[in-house]
Design a protein around this motif. Sequence first.
Motif, PDB file in Angstrom:
ATOM      1  N   THR A   1       7.046   6.233  -6.413  1.00  0.00           N
ATOM      2  CA  THR A   1       6.235   5.059  -6.755  1.00  0.00           C
ATOM      3  C   THR A   1       4.926   5.070  -5.973  1.00  0.00           C
ATOM      4  N   HIS A   2       3.852   4.693  -6.655  1.00  0.00           N
ATOM      5  CA  HIS A   2       2.568   4.484  -5.975  1.00  0.00           C
ATOM      6  C   HIS A   2       2.055   3.101  -6.307  1.00  0.00           C
TER       7      HIS A   2
ATOM      8  N   CYS B   1      -3.843   4.163  -1.961  1.00  0.00           N
ATOM      9  CA  CYS B   1      -2.442   3.846  -2.224  1.00  0.00           C
ATOM     10  C   CYS B   1      -1.896   3.309  -0.917  1.00  0.00           C
TER      11      CYS B   1
ATOM     12  N   VAL C   1       1.206   2.524  -0.376  1.00  0.00           N
ATOM     13  CA  VAL C   1       2.550   3.049  -0.120  1.00  0.00           C
ATOM     14  C   VAL C   1       2.436   4.308   0.747  1.00  0.00           C
ATOM     15  N   HIS C   2       1.425   5.136   0.410  1.00  0.00           N
ATOM     16  CA  HIS C   2       1.180   6.375   1.157  1.00  0.00           C
ATOM     17  C   HIS C   2      -0.223   6.279   1.745  1.00  0.00           C
TER      18      HIS C   2
ATOM     19  N   MET D   1      -3.356   8.483   1.118  1.00  0.00           N
ATOM     20  CA  MET D   1      -3.912   8.708  -0.228  1.00  0.00           C
ATOM     21  C   MET D   1      -5.211   7.941  -0.409  1.00  0.00           C
TER      22      MET D   1
END
Lengths: 261, 288
Positions: A152-153, A191, A193-194, A197
């Motif tokens: 997931t992003h 992003c 989540v990460h 990114m």
Amino acid sequence: MTYQKMFTAAAIAALLVAAGCGGGEKKEEAAKEAAPAAGGPVTKVDPATAATITGKVSFAGKAPAKRPILMDAEPDCKGLHATPAYVEEVVANANGTLANVFVYVKAGLEGKNFEPASTPVMLDQQGCIYKPHVIGVRIGQKLSVSNSDPTTHNVHPMPKANREWNQSQPPKGQPIEKEFARPEVMIAVKCNVHPWMRSYIGVVEHPFYAVTGDTGAFEIKGLPPGDYTLEAWHEKFGTAEQKVTLATSATQTVEFSFKGE
Amino acid sequence: MHRGLHRYAVFTACATFCLIIAGALVTSNEAGLAVPDWPLSYGSLTPPWVGNIRYEHGHRMVATFVGMLTIGLVYWLWRREERRWVRRLGFIALGAVIAQGVLGGITVLFLLPTLVSVGHACLAQTFFCITVTLALVTSERWNQPLEGSSPWTLPALTTLSIFLQLAMGAALRHKGFGIIPHLIGAGVVTVMVMATLYRVLSRHSTQRALVQPAAILAVLLVAQLLLGAGSYIVREATRDAAQPLPFMVWTTVAHVATGALTLACSVWLTLVCWLLHRREGQAVPIAA
Ligand SMILES: [Cu+2]
């Protein structure tokens, strides 16, 4: 006033202040929503007189050390990389040029309207890295963000002039299609989540832009003859400008150069 | 005094402290927007457990738990507590925790506007202080007779200076201000804490109820100054990293957590002074 009352009043005041802070941003966001529609007839560029700018972005000095991405905690990301992944901030090519430079006509096209773009610009997420790192898109042109990853992003562009949004995308989920209403060079995309990114989108009013790749070269075709200001933007090294005069049917060479450490 | 109620209040305060740590982890990992929706996470209560979603959703889960604890606390206080102001404080705690949840939601839905994020951080500290206060005033020790008197203005001002300093820290974290206001705040807080400690030691050195919080406050201040310097150095050293590194994250989180403890400790001292002052039943001149 008793202390109890003072405390109660202070607590309520704190809550009100905190709640009041939330409202302010709404108006600004709403203002960004409205697009300044570029009206007027479409400017036809005669292919017989159209001029071209070609050139390259050279890079002198030493490139900063590559910054590794730590993906150990995210097997879904790490699994897609055979070798360690690095941040694509400074990508110096072997031929002494620089990749990921956004080159565009900054001035000289005022009042002109061009045929709208019919195809979407693609931005993909592969191995928890944006591909490509830098893209250009025109006002009103579709940006299609896809997710090729098994994870997931969230896609979160952080514009200043356009409306900010943040949308999640499941593994191999449906592409997210968006448009930008105002010119803006550049919009950082993140992003959350990460957190490594990051990519950049240059939003321009016209089709006269290019992004350098592994040769460091660029070409901007089909410009009406005239005087222009060309700008090159790089994530780390900032911007550089050059004035260009294009004669009828001419091909003008322009070279930008950025310097490392 | 209801012993169970006191234990429960202590537990709520401890859970709130954990919640502050969870919130600090969100900010330090830049995870605030990893879950774009609210109140649900990815449309569910069990979002994909990957990347920064762990921090953001983990924070929401701890927050829900603390919210439920608070409801229980308010109910218990309402049934068992005799002092009206304590019951009232329970309701204020409930209001604060609800407002805090909504504020957290607003930060997510409005994409982390600086003011709202800072407000969320400040209300977190306020709520923590309320839970600490409830834990203190429901204790047996609180209701034992205390001797002597101590003006509460100085510790109250110290508490205020610490609160403002935490606000400056939050503003720094959410890029509302630079480091300068936070550095000035550190100087002001140091002076205030030292003055408070000096007064307690010079005039009330035999009163354990005052010496204890004052001494702990001083120790926390020293730890906090070191952690502050440490997190600044580590942050600068890892500025070029591709992502927030665990060492940087934990130094900063420790700094935030110790900040909360410092504030809570100052509230404790202020409360004891206030209690003494109140029991004396007459105004005490604000001594220099
Ligand atoms: Cu991602």
